[in-house]
Design a protein around this motif. Structure first.
Motif, mmCIF file in Angstrom:
data_model
loop_
_atom_site.group_PDB
_atom_site.id
_atom_site.type_symbol
_atom_site.label_atom_id
_atom_site.label_comp_id
_atom_site.label_asym_id
_atom_site.label_seq_id
_atom_site.Cartn_x
_atom_site.Cartn_y
_atom_site.Cartn_z
ATOM 1 N N PHE A 38 0.818 -1.208 0.000
ATOM 2 C CA PHE A 38 0.000 0.000 0.000
ATOM 3 C C PHE A 38 0.857 1.265 0.000
ATOM 4 C CE2 PHE A 38 -2.607 3.242 2.142
ATOM 5 C CZ PHE A 38 -3.667 3.274 1.257
ATOM 6 N N LEU A 39 1.921 1.273 0.794
ATOM 7 C CA LEU A 39 2.790 2.455 0.852
ATOM 8 C C LEU A 39 3.475 2.696 -0.490
ATOM 9 C CD1 LEU A 39 4.349 1.890 4.375
ATOM 10 C CD2 LEU A 39 2.574 3.537 3.725
ATOM 11 N N ILE A 40 3.893 1.635 -1.134
ATOM 12 C CA ILE A 40 4.528 1.777 -2.440
ATOM 13 C C ILE A 40 3.520 2.285 -3.461
ATOM 14 C CG2 ILE A 40 5.644 0.476 -4.302
ATOM 15 C CD1 ILE A 40 6.771 -1.326 -2.023
ATOM 16 N N THR A 41 2.287 1.800 -3.348
ATOM 17 C CA THR A 41 1.232 2.240 -4.253
ATOM 18 C C THR A 41 0.929 3.723 -4.054
ATOM 19 O OG1 THR A 41 0.282 0.028 -4.195
ATOM 20 C CG2 THR A 41 -1.125 1.767 -4.997
ATOM 21 N N ALA A 44 3.593 5.614 -5.759
ATOM 22 C CA ALA A 44 3.390 5.567 -7.210
ATOM 23 C C ALA A 44 2.289 6.535 -7.624
ATOM 24 C CB ALA A 44 3.033 4.149 -7.645
ATOM 25 N N GLY A 45 1.237 6.628 -6.812
ATOM 26 C CA GLY A 45 0.157 7.571 -7.113
ATOM 27 C C GLY A 45 0.629 9.008 -7.078
ATOM 28 N N LEU A 46 1.488 9.334 -6.116
ATOM 29 C CA LEU A 46 2.023 10.698 -6.033
ATOM 30 C C LEU A 46 2.983 10.992 -7.180
ATOM 31 C CD1 LEU A 46 2.668 10.914 -2.188
ATOM 32 C CD2 LEU A 46 0.847 12.043 -3.503
ATOM 33 N N THR A 47 3.734 9.971 -7.590
ATOM 34 C CA THR A 47 4.731 10.161 -8.640
ATOM 35 C C THR A 47 4.112 10.188 -10.036
ATOM 36 O OG1 THR A 47 6.348 9.010 -7.279
ATOM 37 C CG2 THR A 47 6.886 9.258 -9.608
ATOM 38 N N LYS A 51 -4.634 8.754 -11.357
ATOM 39 C CA LYS A 51 -5.263 7.720 -12.187
ATOM 40 C C LYS A 51 -4.442 6.433 -12.163
ATOM 41 C CE LYS A 51 -7.063 6.860 -16.796
ATOM 42 N NZ LYS A 51 -7.249 7.391 -18.143
ATOM 43 N N ILE A 52 -3.156 6.532 -12.388
ATOM 44 C CA ILE A 52 -2.281 5.354 -12.360
ATOM 45 C C ILE A 52 -2.187 4.795 -10.945
ATOM 46 C CG2 ILE A 52 0.108 4.581 -12.691
ATOM 47 C CD1 ILE A 52 0.227 6.456 -15.093
ATOM 48 N N GLY A 53 -2.175 5.684 -9.951
ATOM 49 C CA GLY A 53 -2.139 5.242 -8.560
ATOM 50 C C GLY A 53 -3.361 4.416 -8.192
ATOM 51 N N MET A 54 -4.523 4.802 -8.687
ATOM 52 C CA MET A 54 -5.751 4.044 -8.413
ATOM 53 C C MET A 54 -5.714 2.666 -9.086
ATOM 54 S SD MET A 54 -7.499 5.724 -6.310
ATOM 55 C CE MET A 54 -9.146 5.109 -6.364
#
Length: 118
Positions: A38-41, A44-47, A51-54
Protein backbone atom coordinates in the motif's frame (compact mmCIF):
# COMPACT_ATOMS: atom_id res chain seq x y z
CA UNK A 1 2.16 -16.37 -5.28
CA UNK A 2 -0.54 -18.11 -3.24
CA UNK A 3 1.07 -21.49 -3.94
CA UNK A 4 4.49 -20.13 -2.95
CA UNK A 5 3.11 -18.67 0.30
CA UNK A 6 1.24 -21.88 1.05
CA UNK A 7 4.59 -23.68 1.08
CA UNK A 8 5.90 -21.09 3.57
CA UNK A 9 8.24 -19.61 0.96
CA UNK A 10 8.69 -16.14 -0.51
CA UNK A 11 9.36 -14.64 -3.94
CA UNK A 12 11.36 -11.78 -2.42
CA UNK A 13 10.71 -8.05 -2.44
CA UNK A 14 7.77 -6.85 -0.39
CA UNK A 15 6.81 -10.48 0.21
CA UNK A 16 9.45 -10.60 2.93
CA UNK A 17 7.87 -7.64 4.71
CA UNK A 18 4.47 -9.36 4.37
CA UNK A 19 5.88 -12.58 5.86
CA UNK A 20 7.25 -10.61 8.83
CA UNK A 21 3.88 -8.91 9.40
CA UNK A 22 2.17 -12.31 9.11
CA UNK A 23 4.53 -13.91 11.61
CA UNK A 24 4.36 -11.30 14.34
CA UNK A 25 0.81 -9.95 13.97
CA UNK A 26 -0.94 -13.12 12.66
CA UNK A 27 -2.59 -11.29 9.76
CA UNK A 28 -3.35 -13.34 6.63
CA UNK A 29 -0.46 -13.25 4.18
CA UNK A 30 -2.54 -11.62 1.42
CA UNK A 31 -3.64 -8.82 3.73
CA UNK A 32 -0.06 -8.45 4.97
CA UNK A 33 1.10 -8.08 1.37
CA UNK A 34 -1.64 -5.51 0.83
CA UNK A 35 -0.36 -3.51 3.81
CA UNK A 36 3.24 -3.61 2.68
CA UNK A 37 2.44 -2.76 -0.95
CA UNK A 38 0.00 0.00 0.00
CA UNK A 39 2.79 2.46 0.85
CA UNK A 40 4.53 1.78 -2.44
CA UNK A 41 1.23 2.24 -4.25
CA UNK A 42 0.72 5.61 -2.55
CA UNK A 43 4.18 6.70 -3.67
CA UNK A 44 3.39 5.57 -7.21
CA UNK A 45 0.16 7.57 -7.11
CA UNK A 46 2.02 10.70 -6.03
CA UNK A 47 4.73 10.16 -8.64
CA UNK A 48 2.70 9.09 -11.69
CA UNK A 49 -0.65 10.71 -10.94
CA UNK A 50 -3.86 9.69 -9.23
CA UNK A 51 -5.26 7.72 -12.19
CA UNK A 52 -2.28 5.35 -12.36
CA UNK A 53 -2.14 5.24 -8.56
CA UNK A 54 -5.75 4.04 -8.41
CA UNK A 55 -5.06 1.31 -10.98
CA UNK A 56 -2.03 0.23 -8.97
CA UNK A 57 -4.10 0.20 -5.77
CA UNK A 58 -6.78 -1.89 -7.50
CA UNK A 59 -4.13 -4.38 -8.62
CA UNK A 60 -2.66 -4.60 -5.11
CA UNK A 61 -6.08 -5.19 -3.53
CA UNK A 62 -7.01 -7.90 -6.06
CA UNK A 63 -3.60 -9.53 -5.61
CA UNK A 64 -4.00 -9.69 -1.82
CA UNK A 65 -7.53 -11.12 -1.98
CA UNK A 66 -6.63 -13.72 -4.61
CA UNK A 67 -3.61 -14.88 -2.60
CA UNK A 68 -5.73 -15.44 0.53
CA UNK A 69 -8.41 -17.29 -1.46
CA UNK A 70 -5.84 -19.53 -3.18
CA UNK A 71 -4.27 -20.44 0.16
CA UNK A 72 -7.69 -21.22 1.67
CA UNK A 73 -8.54 -23.37 -1.34
CA UNK A 74 -5.31 -25.36 -1.05
CA UNK A 75 -5.86 -26.13 2.62
CA UNK A 76 -9.28 -27.74 2.27
CA UNK A 77 -9.70 -31.15 3.92
CA UNK A 78 -12.45 -33.59 3.10
CA UNK A 79 -14.23 -36.11 5.29
CA UNK A 80 -16.74 -38.75 4.29
CA UNK A 81 -19.06 -40.48 6.76
CA UNK A 82 -20.47 -43.84 5.67
CA UNK A 83 -23.16 -45.59 7.68
CA UNK A 84 -23.70 -49.13 6.47
CA UNK A 85 -24.38 -52.70 7.51
CA UNK A 86 -21.20 -53.70 5.61
CA UNK A 87 -18.66 -51.63 7.52
CA UNK A 88 -15.93 -54.32 7.45
CA UNK A 89 -16.11 -54.69 3.66
CA UNK A 90 -16.05 -50.93 3.15
CA UNK A 91 -13.14 -50.53 5.58
CA UNK A 92 -11.13 -53.22 3.77
CA UNK A 93 -11.80 -51.62 0.37
CA UNK A 94 -10.81 -48.12 1.51
CA UNK A 95 -7.59 -49.28 3.18
CA UNK A 96 -6.43 -51.80 0.56
CA UNK A 97 -7.73 -50.38 -2.72
CA UNK A 98 -7.79 -46.62 -2.10
CA UNK A 99 -4.83 -46.48 0.27
CA UNK A 100 -6.61 -44.09 2.64
CA UNK A 101 -7.17 -44.10 6.39
CA UNK A 102 -10.35 -45.21 8.12
CA UNK A 103 -11.78 -44.30 11.51
CA UNK A 104 -14.63 -46.40 12.87
CA UNK A 105 -17.10 -44.92 15.35
CA UNK A 106 -19.47 -46.94 17.49
CA UNK A 107 -22.88 -45.36 17.65
CA UNK A 108 -26.47 -46.01 18.57
CA UNK A 109 -29.48 -45.09 16.47
CA UNK A 110 -31.66 -42.48 18.16
CA UNK A 111 -34.91 -43.93 16.83
CA UNK A 112 -34.27 -47.68 17.11
CA UNK A 113 -31.58 -47.75 19.78
CA UNK A 114 -29.59 -50.25 17.66
CA UNK A 115 -25.81 -50.28 17.94
CA UNK A 116 -24.00 -49.51 14.67
CA UNK A 117 -20.49 -48.89 13.41
CA UNK A 118 -19.89 -45.97 11.11
Amino acid sequence: MGIVFNQNASTGGTDIIAKIINKFFHIDIGKSLLLSDFLITLAAGLTFGPKIGMYALLGVVINGLVIDNVIQGLNVCKQVTIISEKSEEIKKYIIEELGRGVTIYDGRGAYTGERRKF
